[in-house]
Motif scaffolding. Structure first.
Motif, PDB file in Angstrom:
ATOM      1  N   TYR A   1      53.352  57.630  58.026  1.00 28.95           N
ATOM      2  CA  TYR A   1      52.966  58.443  59.183  1.00 28.95           C
ATOM      3  C   TYR A   1      54.087  59.398  59.571  1.00 28.95           C
ATOM      4  O   TYR A   1      53.867  60.532  59.939  1.00 28.95           O
ATOM      5  CB  TYR A   1      52.618  57.553  60.375  1.00 28.95           C
ATOM      6  CG  TYR A   1      51.304  56.808  60.204  1.00 28.95           C
ATOM      7  CD1 TYR A   1      50.103  57.469  60.409  1.00 28.95           C
ATOM      8  CD2 TYR A   1      51.272  55.477  59.835  1.00 28.95           C
ATOM      9  CE1 TYR A   1      48.894  56.812  60.257  1.00 28.95           C
ATOM     10  CE2 TYR A   1      50.070  54.810  59.688  1.00 28.95           C
ATOM     11  CZ  TYR A   1      48.878  55.481  59.899  1.00 28.95           C
ATOM     12  OH  TYR A   1      47.696  54.826  59.747  1.00 28.95           O
TER      13      TYR A   1
ATOM     14  N   LEU B   1      55.929  53.555  54.527  1.00 31.23           N
ATOM     15  CA  LEU B   1      54.869  52.558  54.718  1.00 31.23           C
ATOM     16  C   LEU B   1      54.238  52.167  53.377  1.00 31.23           C
ATOM     17  O   LEU B   1      54.596  51.156  52.798  1.00 31.23           O
ATOM     18  CB  LEU B   1      53.828  53.078  55.723  1.00 31.23           C
ATOM     19  CG  LEU B   1      52.746  52.086  56.123  1.00 31.23           C
ATOM     20  CD1 LEU B   1      53.328  50.834  56.741  1.00 31.23           C
ATOM     21  CD2 LEU B   1      51.780  52.744  57.103  1.00 31.23           C
TER      22      LEU B   1
ATOM     23  N   PRO C   1      49.250  40.343  57.536  1.00 31.16           N
ATOM     24  CA  PRO C   1      49.687  40.305  58.934  1.00 31.16           C
ATOM     25  C   PRO C   1      49.431  41.633  59.654  1.00 31.16           C
ATOM     26  O   PRO C   1      49.211  42.654  59.002  1.00 31.16           O
ATOM     27  CB  PRO C   1      51.194  40.040  58.833  1.00 31.16           C
ATOM     28  CG  PRO C   1      51.512  39.852  57.403  1.00 31.16           C
ATOM     29  CD  PRO C   1      50.347  40.176  56.581  1.00 31.16           C
ATOM     30  N   THR C   2      49.452  41.607  60.957  1.00 32.90           N
ATOM     31  CA  THR C   2      49.296  42.816  61.754  1.00 32.90           C
ATOM     32  C   THR C   2      50.379  43.821  61.378  1.00 32.90           C
ATOM     33  O   THR C   2      51.534  43.445  61.209  1.00 32.90           O
ATOM     34  CB  THR C   2      49.453  42.474  63.258  1.00 32.90           C
ATOM     35  OG1 THR C   2      48.573  41.415  63.546  1.00 32.90           O
ATOM     36  CG2 THR C   2      49.146  43.669  64.113  1.00 32.90           C
TER      37      THR C   2
ATOM     38  N   SER D   1      50.503  45.459  58.572  1.00 30.01           N
ATOM     39  CA  SER D   1      50.809  45.489  57.142  1.00 30.01           C
ATOM     40  C   SER D   1      50.178  46.703  56.454  1.00 30.01           C
ATOM     41  O   SER D   1      50.432  46.940  55.280  1.00 30.01           O
ATOM     42  CB  SER D   1      50.343  44.194  56.480  1.00 30.01           C
ATOM     43  OG  SER D   1      48.977  43.973  56.738  1.00 30.01           O
ATOM     44  N   GLY D   2      49.329  47.454  57.167  1.00 26.47           N
ATOM     45  CA  GLY D   2      48.795  48.683  56.587  1.00 26.47           C
ATOM     46  C   GLY D   2      47.327  48.614  56.222  1.00 26.47           C
ATOM     47  O   GLY D   2      46.826  49.488  55.517  1.00 26.47           O
ATOM     48  N   LYS D   3      46.616  47.607  56.713  1.00 25.60           N
ATOM     49  CA  LYS D   3      45.198  47.469  56.361  1.00 25.60           C
ATOM     50  C   LYS D   3      44.383  48.651  56.877  1.00 25.60           C
ATOM     51  O   LYS D   3      43.627  49.278  56.129  1.00 25.60           O
ATOM     52  CB  LYS D   3      44.652  46.146  56.940  1.00 25.60           C
ATOM     53  CG  LYS D   3      45.470  44.927  56.540  1.00 25.60           C
ATOM     54  CD  LYS D   3      44.873  43.638  57.061  1.00 25.60           C
ATOM     55  CE  LYS D   3      44.924  43.487  58.584  1.00 25.60           C
ATOM     56  NZ  LYS D   3      46.265  43.282  59.136  1.00 25.60           N
ATOM     57  N   THR D   4      44.560  48.939  58.162  1.00 24.29           N
ATOM     58  CA  THR D   4      43.815  50.054  58.743  1.00 24.29           C
ATOM     59  C   THR D   4      44.247  51.377  58.115  1.00 24.29           C
ATOM     60  O   THR D   4      43.427  52.259  57.870  1.00 24.29           O
ATOM     61  CB  THR D   4      44.017  50.084  60.273  1.00 24.29           C
ATOM     62  OG1 THR D   4      43.539  48.849  60.797  1.00 24.29           O
ATOM     63  CG2 THR D   4      43.264  51.226  60.908  1.00 24.29           C
ATOM     64  N   THR D   5      45.533  51.491  57.816  1.00 31.62           N
ATOM     65  CA  THR D   5      46.042  52.703  57.196  1.00 31.62           C
ATOM     66  C   THR D   5      45.335  52.978  55.871  1.00 31.62           C
ATOM     67  O   THR D   5      44.958  54.113  55.573  1.00 31.62           O
ATOM     68  CB  THR D   5      47.565  52.576  56.958  1.00 31.62           C
ATOM     69  OG1 THR D   5      48.182  52.253  58.194  1.00 31.62           O
ATOM     70  CG2 THR D   5      48.144  53.849  56.396  1.00 31.62           C
TER      71      THR D   5
ATOM     72  N   TYR E   1      43.903  60.835  57.065  1.00 28.79           N
ATOM     73  CA  TYR E   1      45.251  61.299  56.737  1.00 28.79           C
ATOM     74  C   TYR E   1      45.273  61.615  55.249  1.00 28.79           C
ATOM     75  O   TYR E   1      44.526  61.014  54.484  1.00 28.79           O
ATOM     76  CB  TYR E   1      46.294  60.216  57.031  1.00 28.79           C
ATOM     77  CG  TYR E   1      46.434  59.889  58.493  1.00 28.79           C
ATOM     78  CD1 TYR E   1      47.334  60.589  59.294  1.00 28.79           C
ATOM     79  CD2 TYR E   1      45.674  58.888  59.086  1.00 28.79           C
ATOM     80  CE1 TYR E   1      47.467  60.307  60.641  1.00 28.79           C
ATOM     81  CE2 TYR E   1      45.790  58.597  60.429  1.00 28.79           C
ATOM     82  CZ  TYR E   1      46.689  59.307  61.200  1.00 28.79           C
ATOM     83  OH  TYR E   1      46.808  59.027  62.524  1.00 28.79           O
TER      84      TYR E   1
END
Ligand SMILES: Nc1ncnc2c1ncn2[C@@H]1O[C@H](COP(=O)(O)OP(=O)(O)O)[C@@H](O)[C@H]1O
Ligand SMILES: [Mg+2]
Length: 389
Positions: A160, A166, A185-186, A188-192, A201
């Protein structure tokens, strides 16, 4: 100008705090908000004071000069009248004209002050207009009219901001119709990963293809229309429940809408609302709970049935019992569709064709549930400590 800028800053603070009132209160941010308000207000006062001082000195100054001009014209005229070169009538005419002639100058100085304010405001408006929302579609971009559901990531890098690395060298191949579970884990880039796939993006390096087309060479709208998305933060537009469900297909019949609402287990709560399907949803959606909003957005996706699905913590606000019931509808929806599911619950994960285990922007392991458990690595640890069974 400083005054206008500071006033803008104050307005944005007030707006932020008011529109997020609940969050502000929930986190006890009132004191800080108050302090920030006072700090900006003090600055506004300072700039306002000097601006007002400046503009109030210009007016007397011009008037003083005007008075001076008027007096000297009067004296000169009087001398001329005494010596008999002009009549007293001519003198009084000249003086009254001279008086009128100075008025526009006073007005001009007023207009200049207003113009300055306008320019400062215009600069802020242009700043917003000039923000390029997204890079435009490539010149030869094609319309994606259908997708078989294959997806690949080739050596993808993304971050980002340039100084926080990332995603690095990410590779992934998904065959049509596969069900992919993404765990990790929160942060970690899943949504990314999902953001990149939908091209919210652009990747910094590497390539993502959908149905064999590099997504950079595809029209954004057509790419996005291939995905049905249910996210953790659901989004409703203002309008009725019915309009919200039919969002992706405004031509849907009422019967179809009710059918998907039933499948998403939203029908029950909709019927309990005062006006059923015609109940208006406010911008904030205050009359509907978070879980109910998720049910609505699930119904919305069920109505369009695009070839690929993204469920990013789609059931996080739904109680376990309802979720188990929705699961069936999900199963049906996912048949023959490539689906990406960011999930917490083991039942969803275990049935996936491929599990991606993410950590710190990397896919650290991938495989089926059994394979990964046997491996005894990161997934096995997660499995033993985290998942809700
Ligand atoms: N819009 C954004 N701008 C800057 N950083 C972001 C943005 N969204 C997420 N991040 C950061 O990227 C990392 C991965 O976030 P995300 O993909 O949302 O994780 P996950 O969905 O696995 O919880 C986090 O460190 C997060 O702070
Ligand atoms: Mg996320």
């Amino acid at each position: 100008r400083l005054q206008a800028e500071t006033r803008g800053e104050l307005t944005s603070l007030v707006e932020e705090m008011i529109s997020n009132q609940k969050v502000v209160k929930a986190f006890g941010y009132e004191k800080e908000a108050q302090a920030r308000f006072e700090e900006i207000n003090a600055r506004l006062q300072k700039h306002g004071l000097s601006a007002t001082f400046f503009s109030s000195t210009t007016n007397p100054a011009t008037r003083f000069v005007n008075g001076l001009v008027f007096t000297s014209a009067g004296i000169a005229g009087a001398l001329l009248a005494i010596s008999g070169r002009i009549s007293v009538g001519q003198l009084s005419a000249v003086l009254s004209y001279a008086n009128q002639y100075t008025k526009p100058f006073n007005e001009i100085s007023g207009v200049v002050t207003e113009l300055q304010g306008a320019f400062a405001s215009a600069a802020r408006v242009f700043e917003i207009i000039d923000q390029e929302p997204e890079t435009p579609d490539a010149p030869g971009a094609v319309e994606l009219t259908e997708a078989d559901g294959s997806v690949s990531f080739r050596d993808v890098d993304f971050s980002y901001s340039p100084d926080v690395e990332l995603i690095k060298n990410l590779d992934l191949t998904v065959r049509p119709g596969q069900r992919i579970a993404i765990v990790g884990p929160t942060g970690s880039g899943k949504t990314t990963l999902m953001n990149l796939l939908m091209r919210f993006y652009d990747v910094d390096a590497g390539e993502i293809t959908v149905s064999g087309h590099p997504i950079k060479e595809v029209k954004r709208d057509s790419l996005r229309s291939m995905f049905g998305m249910v996210l953790q933060d659901t989004w409703l537009k203002s309008g009725t429940i019915r309009e919200n469900i039919a969002y992706g297909r405004p031509d849907a019949t009422f019967e179809e809408i009710v059918e998907v609402a039933k499948a998403a287990h939203a029908h029950g709560f909709i019927m309990r609302l005062s006006q059923g399907y015609d109940t208006p949803v406010s911008e904030e959606g205050e009359n509907i709970s978070q879980g109910e909003k998720q049910l609505l957005s699930i119904a919305r996706v069920m109505l369009t049935l695009p070839p690929m699905l993204i469920l990013d913590e789609a059931t996080s606000s739904i109680d376990t019992r309802t979720e188990i019931r929705i699961q069936k509808a999900f199963e049906k929806m996912m048949e023959g569709r490539t689906s990406f599911i960011v999930a917490h619950r083991l039942s969803t994960i275990r049935e996936a064709d491929l599990i991606l285990v993410m950590n710190k922007g990397k896919i650290v392991e991938q495989g089926t549930h059994d394979e990964l458990l046997k491996k005894g690595g990161f997934y096995a640890d997660l499995y033993n400590s985290q998942f809700e069974r």
